[in-house]
Design an enzyme around this catalytic site. Structure first.
Site, PDB file in Angstrom:
ATOM      1  N   GLY A   1       8.615   2.309 -10.151  1.00 14.26           N
ATOM      2  CA  GLY A   1       8.253   3.132  -8.992  1.00 14.26           C
ATOM      3  C   GLY A   1       9.303   3.950  -8.152  1.00 14.26           C
ATOM      4  O   GLY A   1       9.723   3.878  -7.324  1.00 14.26           O
TER       5      GLY A   1
ATOM      6  N   GLY B   1      12.136   2.992  -4.078  1.00 14.13           N
ATOM      7  CA  GLY B   1      12.730   3.303  -5.687  1.00 14.13           C
ATOM      8  C   GLY B   1      13.390   4.578  -6.039  1.00 14.13           C
ATOM      9  O   GLY B   1      14.354   4.619  -6.586  1.00 14.13           O
TER      10      GLY B   1
ATOM     11  N   SER C   1       8.305  -8.376   0.473  1.00 13.45           N
ATOM     12  CA  SER C   1       8.003  -7.906   2.002  1.00 13.45           C
ATOM     13  C   SER C   1       8.055  -8.915   2.838  1.00 13.45           C
ATOM     14  O   SER C   1       7.522 -10.122   2.570  1.00 13.45           O
ATOM     15  CB  SER C   1       6.681  -7.214   1.915  1.00 13.45           C
TER      16      SER C   1
ATOM     17  N   TYR D   1      -2.479  -8.552   0.076  1.00 13.27           N
ATOM     18  CA  TYR D   1      -1.166  -7.742   0.104  1.00 13.27           C
ATOM     19  C   TYR D   1      -0.106  -9.320   0.275  1.00 13.27           C
ATOM     20  O   TYR D   1       0.738  -9.171  -0.564  1.00 13.27           O
ATOM     21  CB  TYR D   1      -0.904  -6.854   0.934  1.00 13.27           C
TER      22      TYR D   1
HETATM   23  N1  NAP Z   1       8.003   0.679   3.170  1.00 15.35           N
HETATM   24  C1  NAP Z   1       7.859  -0.305   3.617  1.00 15.35           C
HETATM   25  O1  NAP Z   1       8.070  -0.497   4.958  1.00 15.35           O
HETATM   26  C2  NAP Z   1       7.761  -1.774   3.071  1.00 15.35           C
HETATM   27  C3  NAP Z   1       7.806  -2.902   3.642  1.00 15.35           C
HETATM   28  C4  NAP Z   1       7.790  -3.837   2.975  1.00 15.35           C
HETATM   29  C5  NAP Z   1       7.821  -4.013   1.679  1.00 15.35           C
HETATM   30  N2  NAP Z   1       8.021  -2.872   1.107  1.00 15.35           N
HETATM   31  C6  NAP Z   1       8.133  -2.844  -0.602  1.00 15.35           C
HETATM   32  O2  NAP Z   1       8.893  -1.890  -0.963  1.00 15.35           O
HETATM   33  C7  NAP Z   1       8.798  -1.483  -2.219  1.00 15.35           C
HETATM   34  C8  NAP Z   1       8.766   0.092  -2.404  1.00 15.35           C
HETATM   35  O3  NAP Z   1       7.567   0.474  -1.939  1.00 15.35           O
HETATM   36  P1  NAP Z   1       7.798   1.771  -0.995  1.00 15.35           P
HETATM   37  O4  NAP Z   1       7.853   1.379   0.342  1.00 15.35           O
HETATM   38  O5  NAP Z   1       8.997   2.718  -1.445  1.00 15.35           O
HETATM   39  O6  NAP Z   1       6.516   2.611  -1.006  1.00 15.35           O
HETATM   40  P2  NAP Z   1       6.005   3.947  -1.753  1.00 15.35           P
HETATM   41  O7  NAP Z   1       6.697   4.992  -1.402  1.00 15.35           O
HETATM   42  O8  NAP Z   1       4.464   4.008  -2.021  1.00 15.35           O
HETATM   43  O9  NAP Z   1       6.474   3.748  -3.492  1.00 15.35           O
HETATM   44  C9  NAP Z   1       5.848   2.835  -4.205  1.00 15.35           C
HETATM   45  C10 NAP Z   1       6.025   3.110  -5.868  1.00 15.35           C
HETATM   46  O10 NAP Z   1       5.317   2.263  -6.540  1.00 15.35           O
HETATM   47  C11 NAP Z   1       4.463   2.932  -7.432  1.00 15.35           C
HETATM   48  N3  NAP Z   1       3.426   2.476  -8.008  1.00 15.35           N
HETATM   49  C12 NAP Z   1       2.532   2.018  -7.232  1.00 15.35           C
HETATM   50  N4  NAP Z   1       1.179   1.790  -8.263  1.00 15.35           N
HETATM   51  C13 NAP Z   1       1.839   1.483  -9.514  1.00 15.35           C
HETATM   52  C14 NAP Z   1       1.554   1.205 -10.695  1.00 15.35           C
HETATM   53  N5  NAP Z   1       0.111   0.827 -10.753  1.00 15.35           N
HETATM   54  N6  NAP Z   1       2.043   1.401 -11.702  1.00 15.35           N
HETATM   55  C15 NAP Z   1       3.403   1.707 -11.485  1.00 15.35           C
HETATM   56  N7  NAP Z   1       3.956   2.190 -10.550  1.00 15.35           N
HETATM   57  C16 NAP Z   1       3.170   2.061  -9.512  1.00 15.35           C
HETATM   58  C17 NAP Z   1       4.449   4.322  -6.960  1.00 15.35           C
HETATM   59  O11 NAP Z   1       3.938   5.391  -7.831  1.00 15.35           O
HETATM   60  P3  NAP Z   1       2.855   6.579  -7.609  1.00 15.35           P
HETATM   61  O12 NAP Z   1       3.349   7.223  -6.603  1.00 15.35           O
HETATM   62  O13 NAP Z   1       2.574   7.040  -8.894  1.00 15.35           O
HETATM   63  O14 NAP Z   1       1.665   5.752  -6.946  1.00 15.35           O
HETATM   64  C18 NAP Z   1       5.466   4.412  -6.013  1.00 15.35           C
HETATM   65  O15 NAP Z   1       6.629   5.057  -7.061  1.00 15.35           O
HETATM   66  C19 NAP Z   1       7.303  -2.060  -2.715  1.00 15.35           C
HETATM   67  O16 NAP Z   1       7.661  -3.525  -3.254  1.00 15.35           O
HETATM   68  C20 NAP Z   1       6.897  -2.170  -1.177  1.00 15.35           C
HETATM   69  O17 NAP Z   1       5.764  -3.433  -1.269  1.00 15.35           O
HETATM   70  C21 NAP Z   1       7.947  -1.603   1.745  1.00 15.35           C
END
Ligand code: NAP
Length: 315
Positions: free
Chosen positions: A28, A34, A158, A185
């Site tokens: 990701g 990421g 998370s 989730y």
């Molecule tokens: N942001 C927050 O406040 C927060 C809080 C708690 C935990 N987290 C955790 O932080 C991590 C990073 O998330 P983020 O916040 O950076 O969210 P994000 O911007 O939505 O990034 C998520 C990434 O996961 C990829 N992804 C989703 N479904 C997938 C699949 N089936 N196969 C391969 N890749 C896939 C997405 O690709 P596409 O663009 O192609 O969909 C994107 O690159 C996650 O584990 C999330 O649970 C985030």
């Protein structure tokens, strides 16, 4: 190593040494935390292998990284869709053939807050399938390679793990009954943590060398809340994301980069921002609920996961 070790500002990327010769696999990386993690590692000279589902989005991300860091960066792409176990198997095979050495596998990609119950290609509830089962299988398939590399595995969880049921719904893990986006989730992130701490115990018992770390980004301004989330979640997130309570995507990437690069970190811990609600603030060791270390739940989850993903661990 305690949080205090990093000083009052916590861990920051200034601590990263020269990473020439090191290889990091990150899921990701086209956006969000990421993408920022990839940027930090590449700018220190590391090689990054992007494990993403969309080639188009990946190429755009690579262009943007080359523009900001330089065209010399060592970055490549292997297609991985975590919502399909056959895609996980294909990607793992490609990694094993193409990548000679893995310093860290960073399991970052996830989906969250899907309003309507959806299933993966293999029939798992989508959040459980993408955020947990796919990583259980990917870890098993790449473990020997990471062991040979004396590498590490970083799981991005998370604070949501302690919401919802606060347990694995063993009687109905796919939420055939009583589906709620946040509850599902929460279960997926709890399952990832219960698995990760069990993996640490098994590695120790088997005298293997892989190090396993668990972290979370706090609350970070990313694209995690998508149009498929409930409208109330989207509205609340929009307000929060425009408040000082939510930090940048870049800061959200600090914990995973720290876990991938910092030496002498304690493994049986949960890393992330340590400020208000553990949403932002200095990065270090966070408080964690004791139920993530439940060994009975872990043994049960492990057996169910082997069966569900058709894989067998040898230790
Ligand atoms: N942001 C927050 O406040 C927060 C809080 C708690 C935990 N987290 C955790 O932080 C991590 C990073 O998330 P983020 O916040 O950076 O969210 P994000 O911007 O939505 O990034 C998520 C990434 O996961 C990829 N992804 C989703 N479904 C997938 C699949 N089936 N196969 C391969 N890749 C896939 C997405 O690709 P596409 O663009 O192609 O969909 C994107 O690159 C996650 O584990 C999330 O649970 C985030």
């Amino acid at each position: 190593m305690s949080t205090q070790y990093f000083g009052k500002n916590g861990w920051t990327p200034e601590r990263i040494k020269n990473l020439h010769g090191k290889t990091y696999l990150i899921t990701g990386t086209n956006t969000g935390a990421g993408f920022e993690a990839a940027r930090m590692l590449l700018s220190k000279g590391a090689e990054v292998v992007m494990l993403n589902r969309s080639e188009e989005k990946t190429l755009k991300a690579i262009d943007s990284l080359k523009e900001s860091i330089g065209s010399h960066i060592k970055v490549s792409f292997i297609k991985l869709d975590l919502s399909s176990l056959s895609s996980v198997r294909r990607a793992a095979e490609e990694v094993i053939h193409k990548i000679p050495h893995i310093d860290a596998l960073i399991c970052n990609a996830a989906v969250a807050q899907i309003a309507t119950r959806t299933l993966t290609a293999d029939g798992f509830e989508m959040q459980l399938g993408v955020n947990y089962y796919a990583y259980f299988l990917l870890t098993q398939l790449l473990f020997d390679k990471i062991e040979q590399s004396k590498g590490r595995i970083v799981y991005v969880s998370s604070e949501g793990y302690k919401m919802g049921l606060k347990r694995i719904k063993f009687e109905d893990m796919n939420f055939n009954e009583g589906y709620a986006p946040n509850t599902a989730y929460a279960q997926s992130k709890l399952a990832l943590m219960v698995f990760a701490y069990e993996l640490q115990r098994r590695i120790k018992k088997a005298q293997k060398q892989v190090k396993v770390y668990v972290c979370h980004p706090g609350a970070a301004k990313t694209s995690l809340i998508r149009p498929n989330a409930p409208w109330l979640t989207r509205a609340t997130w929009w307000i929060l994301a425009h408040s000082p309570l939510v930090q940048s995507a870049e800061k959200g990437a600090y914990p995973e980069v720290m876990c991938a690069t910092e030496e002498n970190l304690k493994q049986e811990a949960f890393y992330g921002p340590t400020g208000f609600m553990q949403w932002s603030g200095p990065v270090g060791e966070c408080k964690v609920e004791p139920f993530v270390f439940d060994e009975t739940a872990a043994a049960k989850l492990w057996a169910i996961s082997e069966e569900a993903t058709h894989c067998k661990w040898t230790f």
